[in-house]
Design a protein around this motif. Sequence first.
Motif, PDB file in Angstrom:
ATOM      1  N   ARG A  12       0.826  -1.214   0.000  1.00  0.00           N
ATOM      2  CA  ARG A  12       0.000   0.000   0.000  1.00  0.00           C
ATOM      3  C   ARG A  12       0.858   1.261   0.000  1.00  0.00           C
ATOM      4  O   ARG A  12       1.890   1.330   0.648  1.00  0.00           O
ATOM      5  CB  ARG A  12      -0.922   0.037   1.219  1.00  0.00           C
ATOM      6  N   SER A  37      -0.135   4.922 -11.949  1.00  0.00           N
ATOM      7  CA  SER A  37      -1.487   5.178 -11.460  1.00  0.00           C
ATOM      8  C   SER A  37      -1.595   6.601 -10.934  1.00  0.00           C
ATOM      9  O   SER A  37      -0.590   7.264 -10.657  1.00  0.00           O
ATOM     10  CB  SER A  37      -1.872   4.174 -10.363  1.00  0.00           C
ATOM     11  N   GLU A  61      -4.951   6.992  -1.543  1.00  0.00           N
ATOM     12  CA  GLU A  61      -4.241   5.714  -1.657  1.00  0.00           C
ATOM     13  C   GLU A  61      -3.922   5.497  -3.124  1.00  0.00           C
ATOM     14  O   GLU A  61      -4.802   5.584  -3.986  1.00  0.00           O
ATOM     15  CB  GLU A  61      -5.065   4.550  -1.119  1.00  0.00           C
ATOM     16  N   HIS A  63      -2.599   2.962  -6.036  1.00  0.00           N
ATOM     17  CA  HIS A  63      -2.494   1.531  -6.338  1.00  0.00           C
ATOM     18  C   HIS A  63      -1.425   1.297  -7.409  1.00  0.00           C
ATOM     19  O   HIS A  63      -1.044   2.203  -8.141  1.00  0.00           O
ATOM     20  CB  HIS A  63      -3.849   1.004  -6.820  1.00  0.00           C
ATOM     21  N   GLY A  64      -0.949   0.065  -7.488  1.00  0.00           N
ATOM     22  CA  GLY A  64      -0.026  -0.298  -8.559  1.00  0.00           C
ATOM     23  C   GLY A  64       1.433  -0.375  -8.156  1.00  0.00           C
ATOM     24  O   GLY A  64       2.316  -0.380  -9.027  1.00  0.00           O
ATOM     25  N   SER A 100      -1.999  -9.332  -2.505  1.00  0.00           N
ATOM     26  CA  SER A 100      -3.095  -9.325  -1.535  1.00  0.00           C
ATOM     27  C   SER A 100      -3.973 -10.542  -1.801  1.00  0.00           C
ATOM     28  O   SER A 100      -4.179 -10.949  -2.946  1.00  0.00           O
ATOM     29  CB  SER A 100      -3.917  -8.042  -1.669  1.00  0.00           C
TER      30      SER A 100
END
Length: 211
Positions: A12, A37, A61, A63-64, A100
């Motif tokens: 994260r 992203s 947040e 992502h990627g 995840s």
Amino acid sequence: MTAYDIVVEGGRVFGYAAPQSGGPCLLRLSADDTPISFAMAGGFSEVAAAEGLRSGWCGFELHGLRLAIALGERIEIACAVSGRILKTMTFGAGDMPPLSTVSRSLSVEELLSEVRAPRCCPNAETLLPFALNHYRRHGVQSFRDMAYLTLLGRWPDAAAPYPDGEIAEDEKRISSYIDDLVWSEEFGSRWGGQLPGPYHPDFRFDTTGLL
């Protein structure tokens, strides 16, 4: 940008980024100058709220991270508008965060909830300052109208109640009114328990002085 904090934890990348004025910051995650992203810093951050930044509404947040590490060694997080680099990280092949795990398939309602979450209030307490601000700036009629539009997606009908004038304190009066709408069956069927935040397109309360 007046302040920011970026945390990398496992797979994260999250934190907050508060602009000097105007709308929320747009952040970019890149690998060796290749954009991976983007994320708008318009979610709620408890850390930013505790520091008095935009009532907490500058969280994000990105992502990627796994893809970024696979594509390049130098990972950068930057303001997507100005190009200012906020954080630079170097990763090797052994630094790849784990995938995840999803223990079960998500329903349509759960998927919608995940998509809506970044623009929603975590609880009624984070919505209350905006509702109270609107009530004090525009009066009871406008407040009632905007509460219905924000929470139920419609204008109030003739039978729609006004805030209880028997409650002396503004904050308690408005909190009680919001709670009544939030606990209604109509709200539950529309939002599934989620409260739109100030950057959600359905949000109608006045944000002046709070963002």
